[in-house]
Design a protein around this motif. Structure first.
Motif, short mmCIF file in Angstrom:
data_model
loop_
_atom_site.label_atom_id
_atom_site.label_comp_id
_atom_site.label_asym_id
_atom_site.label_seq_id
_atom_site.Cartn_x
_atom_site.Cartn_y
_atom_site.Cartn_z
N ALA A 155 45.64 41.48 44.23
CA ALA A 155 45.30 42.87 44.53
C ALA A 155 44.60 43.53 43.35
O ALA A 155 43.65 44.30 43.53
N ASP A 156 45.06 43.22 42.14
CA ASP A 156 44.45 43.82 40.95
C ASP A 156 43.01 43.35 40.78
O ASP A 156 42.11 44.15 40.48
N ARG A 157 42.77 42.08 41.00
CA ARG A 157 41.41 41.55 40.87
C ARG A 157 40.50 42.15 41.94
O ARG A 157 39.35 42.51 41.66
N ALA A 158 41.02 42.24 43.17
CA ALA A 158 40.22 42.80 44.26
C ALA A 158 39.89 44.27 43.98
O ALA A 158 38.75 44.71 44.20
N GLY A 159 40.87 45.03 43.51
CA GLY A 159 40.65 46.43 43.21
C GLY A 159 39.64 46.61 42.08
O GLY A 159 38.77 47.48 42.16
N PHE A 160 39.76 45.79 41.04
CA PHE A 160 38.84 45.88 39.90
C PHE A 160 37.41 45.58 40.33
O PHE A 160 36.47 46.29 39.95
#
Length: 229
Positions: A155-160
């Motif tokens: 989720a963090d990678r997708a959001g970034f």
């Protein structure tokens, strides 16, 4: 030789708490940016000055999260290696991965998606109080922590990536929904990590207090599981 993991456990738990604190700060920054970009996307150009302030706040939150995470990773891995070495004393033949993987697995691409969990389960089983022949404690906490940890990474990678590629207020607004979701998942994952650290440390303490009878005999020893039959 057994070495107490208590000090490292409390340090890791404290730094995981700091991770949660910085995530909460980041959530506040997320919502400030979310509110401003939503207003600009709706045509409120008078919000551009507030948008610059929100962007600075958003950046500070990101730096705080990164610093807390780096400090937490260092101490957590020291603790994880310590409990792995202790677990080998409790159960020498109960580990599918060598000691070195307790640290190296986290930094090795692909295998870092499942090796650390396997190592954690081996440590958990070896550290479960009781005699070596008792059923180990359930894996629910380990599995919940690991599942949320993997989800938070994705989720963090997708959001970034979404935020980095956003070029308009409307696109930033949409990307922030993913960023907010990632921060929320990370908070829950960090809370479960605290529970995992403290529970496993408590189990090792309890196991150590049981004395030599709680330690598995070598494979093939008379009276041990491998020696039966």
């Amino acid at each position: 030789m057994l070495r107490s993991p208590v000090t490292l456990a409390w340090a890791a738990a404290a730094l995981l708490g700091l991770v949660i604190a910085t995530d909460l700060f980041a959530l506040w920054a997320d919502f400030v940016m979310f509110d401003v970009t939503g207003a600009i996307a709706d045509g409120a150009l008078g919000e551009l000055g507030r948008a610059r302030q929100a962007d600075r706040l958003f950046g500070w939150a990101g730096y705080a999260q990164s610093a807390a995470l780096v400090a937490c990773v260092i101490v957590f891995l020291c603790w994880f290696h310590r409990v792995r070495v202790n677990a080998e004393v409790f159960r020498p033949d109960g580990h599918s991965k060598s000691r070195g993987w307790a640290v190296g697995a986290w930094f090795t691409p692909i295998v870092n998606l499942w090796y650390p969990r396997r190592i954690a389960l081996d440590i958990w089983d070896a550290s479960s109080p009781g005699t070596p022949w008792h059923r180990p404690r359930p894996h629910g906490l380990v599995n919940a922590w690991w599942t949320l940890w993997i989800i938070s990474l994705v989720a963090d990678r997708a959001g970034f990536q979404s935020y980095r590629k956003a070029g308009t207020a409307a696109e930033i607004y949409d990307a922030l929904i993913q960023v907010i979701s990632a921060d929320l998942v990370d908070i829950v994952a960090a809370a479960l990590a605290i529970a995992f650290v403290l529970r496993l440390t408590g189990m090792q303490n309890e196991k150590a207090l049981q004395g030599p009878g709680a330690v598995s005999p070598p494979v093939g020893a008379v009276g041990g599981p491998a020696g039966v039959g």
